[in-house]
Design a protein around this motif. Structure first.
Motif, PDB file in Angstrom:
ATOM      1  N   PHE A 159       4.879   0.660 -10.469  1.00 33.77           N
ATOM      2  CA  PHE A 159       5.067   0.713  -9.020  1.00 33.77           C
ATOM      3  C   PHE A 159       6.520   0.463  -8.645  1.00 33.77           C
ATOM      4  CE2 PHE A 159       4.821  -1.130  -4.718  1.00 33.77           C
ATOM      5  CZ  PHE A 159       4.065  -0.154  -4.071  1.00 33.77           C
ATOM      6  N   GLU A 160       7.172  -0.449  -9.363  1.00 30.43           N
ATOM      7  CA  GLU A 160       8.558  -0.804  -9.065  1.00 30.43           C
ATOM      8  C   GLU A 160       9.526   0.312  -9.443  1.00 30.43           C
ATOM      9  OE1 GLU A 160       6.374  -2.654 -10.650  1.00 30.43           O
ATOM     10  OE2 GLU A 160       5.991  -4.126  -9.063  1.00 30.43           O
ATOM     11  N   ALA A 161       9.060   1.304 -10.230  1.00 23.20           N
ATOM     12  CA  ALA A 161       9.949   2.379 -10.684  1.00 23.20           C
ATOM     13  C   ALA A 161       9.831   3.643  -9.838  1.00 23.20           C
ATOM     14  CB  ALA A 161       9.647   2.705 -12.146  1.00 23.20           C
ATOM     15  N   LEU A 162       9.167   3.564  -8.683  1.00 18.41           N
ATOM     16  CA  LEU A 162       8.988   4.741  -7.838  1.00 18.41           C
ATOM     17  C   LEU A 162      10.228   5.093  -7.032  1.00 18.41           C
ATOM     18  CD1 LEU A 162       5.365   4.197  -6.437  1.00 18.41           C
ATOM     19  CD2 LEU A 162       6.098   5.856  -8.151  1.00 18.41           C
ATOM     20  N   GLY A 163      11.217   4.217  -7.026  1.00 15.49           N
ATOM     21  CA  GLY A 163      12.429   4.496  -6.249  1.00 15.49           C
ATOM     22  C   GLY A 163      12.272   4.241  -4.769  1.00 15.49           C
ATOM     23  N   LEU A 164      11.299   3.412  -4.391  1.00 12.31           N
ATOM     24  CA  LEU A 164      11.102   3.082  -2.981  1.00 12.31           C
ATOM     25  C   LEU A 164      12.198   2.143  -2.498  1.00 12.31           C
ATOM     26  CD1 LEU A 164       7.307   2.429  -3.397  1.00 12.31           C
ATOM     27  CD2 LEU A 164       8.206   4.144  -1.814  1.00 12.31           C
ATOM     28  N   SER A 165      12.591   2.302  -1.237  1.00  8.86           N
ATOM     29  CA  SER A 165      13.523   1.352  -0.643  1.00  8.86           C
ATOM     30  C   SER A 165      12.842  -0.009  -0.527  1.00  8.86           C
ATOM     31  CB  SER A 165      13.962   1.831   0.741  1.00  8.86           C
ATOM     32  OG  SER A 165      12.862   1.808   1.645  1.00  8.86           O
ATOM     33  N   GLU A 166      13.623  -1.034  -0.286  1.00 13.50           N
ATOM     34  CA  GLU A 166      13.055  -2.384  -0.214  1.00 13.50           C
ATOM     35  C   GLU A 166      11.975  -2.465   0.860  1.00 13.50           C
ATOM     36  OE1 GLU A 166      14.509  -7.001   0.558  1.00 13.50           O
ATOM     37  OE2 GLU A 166      15.985  -5.429   0.174  1.00 13.50           O
ATOM     38  N   ARG A 167      12.261  -1.891   2.047  1.00 14.86           N
ATOM     39  CA  ARG A 167      11.268  -1.925   3.127  1.00 14.86           C
ATOM     40  C   ARG A 167      10.013  -1.165   2.751  1.00 14.86           C
ATOM     41  NH1 ARG A 167       8.735   2.272   6.534  1.00 14.86           N
ATOM     42  NH2 ARG A 167       7.855   1.140   8.312  1.00 14.86           N
ATOM     43  N   ASN A 168      10.175   0.057   2.201  1.00 14.58           N
ATOM     44  CA  ASN A 168       9.015   0.875   1.859  1.00 14.58           C
ATOM     45  C   ASN A 168       8.183   0.239   0.748  1.00 14.58           C
ATOM     46  OD1 ASN A 168       9.711   2.770   3.763  1.00 14.58           O
ATOM     47  ND2 ASN A 168      10.692   4.166   2.313  1.00 14.58           N
ATOM     48  N   ARG A 169       8.864  -0.362  -0.235  1.00 20.04           N
ATOM     49  CA  ARG A 169       8.132  -0.982  -1.345  1.00 20.04           C
ATOM     50  C   ARG A 169       7.283  -2.154  -0.858  1.00 20.04           C
ATOM     51  NH1 ARG A 169      12.057  -1.590  -4.380  1.00 20.04           N
ATOM     52  NH2 ARG A 169      12.601  -3.743  -3.923  1.00 20.04           N
ATOM     53  N   SER A 170       7.853  -3.007  -0.042  1.00 24.27           N
ATOM     54  CA  SER A 170       7.110  -4.181   0.426  1.00 24.27           C
ATOM     55  C   SER A 170       5.972  -3.778   1.358  1.00 24.27           C
ATOM     56  CB  SER A 170       8.053  -5.164   1.123  1.00 24.27           C
ATOM     57  OG  SER A 170       8.655  -4.575   2.263  1.00 24.27           O
ATOM     58  N   GLU A 171       6.221  -2.797   2.254  1.00 21.02           N
ATOM     59  CA  GLU A 171       5.178  -2.369   3.187  1.00 21.02           C
ATOM     60  C   GLU A 171       4.035  -1.666   2.444  1.00 21.02           C
ATOM     61  OE1 GLU A 171       4.787  -3.027   6.198  1.00 21.02           O
ATOM     62  OE2 GLU A 171       6.674  -3.310   7.243  1.00 21.02           O
ATOM     63  N   LEU A 172       4.379  -0.786   1.480  1.00 15.44           N
ATOM     64  CA  LEU A 172       3.337  -0.072   0.748  1.00 15.44           C
ATOM     65  C   LEU A 172       2.525  -1.033  -0.113  1.00 15.44           C
ATOM     66  CD1 LEU A 172       2.060   2.669   0.168  1.00 15.44           C
ATOM     67  CD2 LEU A 172       3.712   2.988  -1.692  1.00 15.44           C
ATOM     68  N   ALA A 173       3.186  -2.040  -0.682  1.00 11.38           N
ATOM     69  CA  ALA A 173       2.473  -3.036  -1.483  1.00 11.38           C
ATOM     70  C   ALA A 173       1.431  -3.771  -0.642  1.00 11.38           C
ATOM     71  CB  ALA A 173       3.453  -4.025  -2.097  1.00 11.38           C
ATOM     72  N   ILE A 174       1.758  -4.039   0.611  1.00 10.93           N
ATOM     73  CA  ILE A 174       0.803  -4.695   1.507  1.00 10.93           C
ATOM     74  C   ILE A 174      -0.362  -3.756   1.824  1.00 10.93           C
ATOM     75  CG2 ILE A 174       0.489  -5.604   3.847  1.00 10.93           C
ATOM     76  CD1 ILE A 174       3.415  -6.608   3.666  1.00 10.93           C
ATOM     77  N   LEU A 175      -0.049  -2.470   2.082  1.00 11.53           N
ATOM     78  CA  LEU A 175      -1.095  -1.514   2.458  1.00 11.53           C
ATOM     79  C   LEU A 175      -2.128  -1.343   1.348  1.00 11.53           C
ATOM     80  CD1 LEU A 175       0.882   1.363   4.246  1.00 11.53           C
ATOM     81  CD2 LEU A 175      -0.355  -0.534   5.282  1.00 11.53           C
ATOM     82  N   ILE A 176      -1.673  -1.224   0.095  1.00  6.52           N
ATOM     83  CA  ILE A 176      -2.627  -0.914  -0.974  1.00  6.52           C
ATOM     84  C   ILE A 176      -3.485  -2.120  -1.354  1.00  6.52           C
ATOM     85  CG2 ILE A 176      -1.134   0.885  -1.892  1.00  6.52           C
ATOM     86  CD1 ILE A 176      -0.392  -0.957  -4.159  1.00  6.52           C
ATOM     87  N   GLU A 177      -3.153  -3.289  -0.829  1.00  6.06           N
ATOM     88  CA  GLU A 177      -3.980  -4.472  -1.086  1.00  6.06           C
ATOM     89  C   GLU A 177      -5.036  -4.682  -0.002  1.00  6.06           C
ATOM     90  OE1 GLU A 177      -4.145  -6.356  -3.633  1.00  6.06           O
ATOM     91  OE2 GLU A 177      -2.395  -5.725  -4.780  1.00  6.06           O
ATOM     92  N   GLN A 178      -5.090  -3.768   0.998  1.00 10.24           N
ATOM     93  CA  GLN A 178      -6.084  -3.905   2.053  1.00 10.24           C
ATOM     94  C   GLN A 178      -7.481  -3.605   1.492  1.00 10.24           C
ATOM     95  OE1 GLN A 178      -5.127  -5.126   5.126  1.00 10.24           O
ATOM     96  NE2 GLN A 178      -3.274  -5.321   3.879  1.00 10.24           N
ATOM     97  N   PRO A 179      -8.519  -4.220   2.022  1.00 15.56           N
ATOM     98  CA  PRO A 179      -9.868  -4.008   1.475  1.00 15.56           C
ATOM     99  C   PRO A 179     -10.457  -2.648   1.808  1.00 15.56           C
ATOM    100  CG  PRO A 179      -9.949  -5.470   3.380  1.00 15.56           C
ATOM    101  CD  PRO A 179      -8.496  -5.264   3.077  1.00 15.56           C
ATOM    102  N   HIS A 180     -10.016  -2.039   2.910  1.00 18.78           N
ATOM    103  CA  HIS A 180     -10.544  -0.728   3.275  1.00 18.78           C
ATOM    104  C   HIS A 180      -9.545  -0.012   4.163  1.00 18.78           C
ATOM    105  CE1 HIS A 180     -11.482  -2.364   7.277  1.00 18.78           C
ATOM    106  NE2 HIS A 180     -11.970  -3.419   6.648  1.00 18.78           N
ATOM    107  N   GLY A 181      -9.727   1.314   4.277  1.00 20.85           N
ATOM    108  CA  GLY A 181      -8.812   2.136   5.068  1.00 20.85           C
ATOM    109  C   GLY A 181      -8.366   3.346   4.263  1.00 20.85           C
ATOM    110  N   ILE A 182      -7.542   4.183   4.879  1.00 14.17           N
ATOM    111  CA  ILE A 182      -7.043   5.403   4.234  1.00 14.17           C
ATOM    112  C   ILE A 182      -5.532   5.316   4.083  1.00 14.17           C
ATOM    113  CG2 ILE A 182      -6.745   7.901   4.461  1.00 14.17           C
ATOM    114  CD1 ILE A 182      -9.333   8.059   5.930  1.00 14.17           C
TER     115      ILE A 182
END
Length: 719
Positions: free
Chosen positions: A439-462
């Motif tokens: 995940f850390e090797a995707l080349g995401l910016s600091e903001r995008n990496r932290s925000e996406l990490a939060i999103l994928i830990e959600q229990p449900h959603g798209i």
């Protein structure tokens, strides 16, 4: 922004008008060749003619009033490519005709390309009249795509009869009601009440099932050894309503009333263990008759026949040790060693066979072969892919498992298609076994990496990852899944193809010909107790609707979509007919991405930004205050490619690719906009205020970080 009489803008509008005309001509040809749907195609053609008139008016406005669009040259090139594709289809139809199913597929592809190529929502104007025209064009284009998609979704086994003008929609509906009331087959009613012939019904079934038809005569029984094998397995053939009818090379050819019945097909495959089964669609009445005649046949003498049938002595195959076989293996191995994603074999009518491969998104010459090897080379590819070597007039699709032929352990997807002057091209996509990227090797910016990490830990959603084919969407989603791949979660994926295999994930390969689509897989998944679901692509309203339902019932759903940007993705899904309130509740975020080539680290040249270049970048970034917050000053060091490159990059000056990203995080305010069907521009403006960076902005930041060039960023990031 272009001036009042910008010739590039006028040229773009003229190209768009010509493109509309080409699509209109295509739809008119469909109306001529598909009589039962003539009214549908003629109506679309009439509306395309109206689009031409509106674009002509827009051209006149552009000559008098300010009307702007960014990157006119890039957009004009896209429209030229789309228009050329339309012209090639017209030539193909003139030579080979067109089936009703193929016409719909062509139209759906064209309408998608039109949505991406006409850029109606990207024009800027102060003219009220121009704004109205642009909005009318956008709405009408979306309407075309929706109507075509609805006709595709509504197709039944007997829609081909309507296409050919044998029956009307109303007659077909009445026949289906009558059959249900009387408890008899629809085919029986169609023959008696609607005077539909058996050949006509069978042709419609072949359209629906995507396979060739097979008529069984009144005295048919399976020939030779197939008869003995069928007698030994009659109970299971009766249950599947199927019967073997012949051999095609190594394959057993089976006529089946419902070739989309995946369960029955699996059973039939096991019946003929050791031989592949090739399916034809037959009339249920004729298959039943043949099975009854089979049961009356005397059992074959001697022991029960073995499941494995003998080899067909007439199978023509090029020797695995031949010069052509070794040459093709070497070319595939060489392309694979270069990290190529595709190989293209391009014979010309008179000259050499040009072989090119795509590495890091750019085509490279791989070899030039003599014209004398053209036929044998394409035939060898077809044999390895299980295609018909005698069929040269129609495109064919297949796949090769290279390990079987002495090559590397990769899967190759093959497409062959006829080109001008009797030549036949082949395109090979190399699908090497790959592992999930960290995940850390995707080349995401600091903001995008932290925000996406939060999103994928959600229990449900798209969570959606969007972009064109080959933009790394699958890699990104598998990186997210790898981060979640823990012992406490159950993850199911539906993919086409399965490119990345992860232990712990339950992965399913799609098989549309067998009826296994993203929608059917997703519906099945909901009964299999998953925590996380990944769907390879949301191709239609049905799949998207089930995904929303899944997310609202406690599942975390990942999927992809072919859209240009994160805000446009929201609008596209709403235009599919998804309920805006449910979708707003379900959506967590959208990650759009594009791949840019990275400068070779071995031969790159450091250089400093000049003040004028920095000022230009500041303007191009779009928001000067946000650019200033990056803290870039004159003299900032970036990287430049070295002309001629080095051995590591094969002289290209580039090695590898990385993604530019645009992450839309759905806040409460954005949910409100989605619920009220706000446009992409309104959603984009609010997302930017809340921290989103566009693809172009993220690409500029990657340039400033010394990873790539602005030429690469501008080539793939339109905004």
């Amino acid at each position: 922004m272009p001036g009042r009489t910008d010739p590039q803008l006028v040229e773009l509008l003229n190209l768009m008008e010509a493109y509309e005309g080409a699509v209109r001509d295509l739809y008119e040809s469909f109306a001529e060749k598909i009589p039962g749907r003539a009214a549908f195609w003629r109506q679309l053609a009439v509306e395309e003619r109206g689009h031409c008139r509106m674009l002509a008016r827009l051209s006149r406005i552009a000559a008098e009033e300010p009307l702007g669009v960014e990157d006119c040259d890039t957009k004009a090139a896209a429209v030229r490519r789309a228009a050329q594709a339309s012209r090639l289809r017209m030539e193909d139809i003139a030579q080979n005709g067109v089936s009703p199913v193929r016409a719909l597929a062509m139209a759906q592809e064209l309408e998608t390309a039109m949505n991406e190529a006409r850029f109606f929502d990207q024009f800027s104007t102060a003219s009220e009249q121009a704004t109205e025209i642009l909005e009318e064009l956008r709405v009408s284009t979306d309407n075309h795509a929706r109507r075509i998609a609805e006709l595709i979704r509504e197709r039944s086994r007997y829609s081909g009869l309507v296409d050919r003008g044998v029956v009307t929609d109303e007659q077909l509906e009445e026949a289906m009601r009558s059959a249900a009331d009387k408890g008899i087959r629809v085919e029986t009613v169609l023959q008696s009440a609607c005077s539909a012939g058996r050949d006509e019904i069978l042709a419609s079934l072949a359209d629906f099932h995507g396979c060739q038809p097979y008529r069984l005569g009144p005295t048919f029984v399976p020939p030779g050894e197939l008869r003995d094998a069928a007698i030994a397995r009659q109970d299971r053939l009766n249950a599947a309503l199927a019967i073997p009818v012949g051999l095609n090379g190594h394959r057993v050819v089976v006529a089946m009333a419902d070739p989309k019945d995946v369960v029955r097909r699996d059973e039939l495959q096991r019946l003929f263990e050791g031989r592949r089964v090739e399916y034809r669609v037959g009339l249920a009445e004729e298959i039943e008759g043949a099975l009854k005649r089979l049961s009356l046949s005397a059992p074959a003498p001697g022991p029960e026949p073995a499941a494995t049938l003998g080899e067909d002595p007439d199978l023509a195959e090029i020797d695995d040790d031949s010069e052509i076989a070794r040459l093709l293996n070497r070319l595939i191995e060489e392309a694979h060693s270069r990290g190529a994603s595709d190989i293209h074999f391009e014979p010309s009518a008179q000259g050499e066979v040009l072989v090119r491969c795509r590495v890091d998104g750019a085509l490279q010459r791989l070899a030039g072969l003599p014209r004398s090897q053209r036929g044998a080379l394409i035939s060898r590819i077809k044999i390895m892919a299980g295609l018909d070597i005698t069929e040269r007039r129609r495109p064919q699709s297949g796949k090769i498992r290279m390990a079987r032929w002495g090559g590397p352990d990769i899967e190759v997807r093959v497409e062959t298609y006829p080109t001008s002057s009797g030549a036949e091209d082949a395109s090979l996509r190399l699908l090497a076994a790959a592992s999930a990227k960290p995940f850390e090797a995707l080349g995401l910016s600091e903001r995008n990496r932290s925000e996406l990490a939060i999103l994928i830990e959600q229990p449900h959603g798209i969570i959606l990852c969007v972009g064109p084919t080959g933009s790394g969407k699958t890699t990104t989603l598998h990186s997210a899944l790898a981060r979640l791949n823990r012992g406490d979660l159950r993850t199911l994926t539906a993919e086409d193809p399965v490119e990345i295999v992860q232990p712990g994930l339950r992965q399913v390969q799609m098989n549309p010909k067998a009826g296994l689509t993203f929608a059917t897989a997703l519906r099945s998944f909901l009964r299999a107790d998953p925590d996380v679901i990944m769907i390879g692509e949301m191709r239609d309203r049905e799949t998207a609707g089930i995904a929303v339902e899944a997310s609202l019932t406690g599942h975390l759903v990942f999927s992809t979509l072919h859209t240009n940007s994160a805000p446009e993705t929201v609008v596209r899904l709403l235009d599919m007919g998804i309920d805006p309130y449910s979708f707003a509740d379900a959506l967590l975020g959208v990650l759009a991405q594009r791949l840019v080539r990275t400068i070779c680290p071995r031969c790159r040249i450091p250089r400093k930004l000049e003040p004028a270049e920095l000022a230009s970048l500041r303007a191009e970034y779009g928001r000067r205050d946000l650019f200033d917050a990056l803290g870039i000053s004159p003299g900032h060091q970036v990287a430049a490619p070295n002309d001629g490159g080095c051995a590591d990059c094969n002289g290209t000056s580039y090695l590898g690719r990385m993604a530019a990203h645009e992450l839309l995080v759905v806040s409460d305010e954005i949910r409100a906009l989605i619920s009220h069907r706000a446009g992409a521009a309104e959603i984009r403006d609010l997302a930017l205020e809340q921290g989103m960076r566009t693809l172009r902005q993220d690409g500029i930041e990657k340039f400033l970080g010394g990873h790539t060039t602005m030429e690469e960023v501008r080539a793939v990031c339109s905004r």
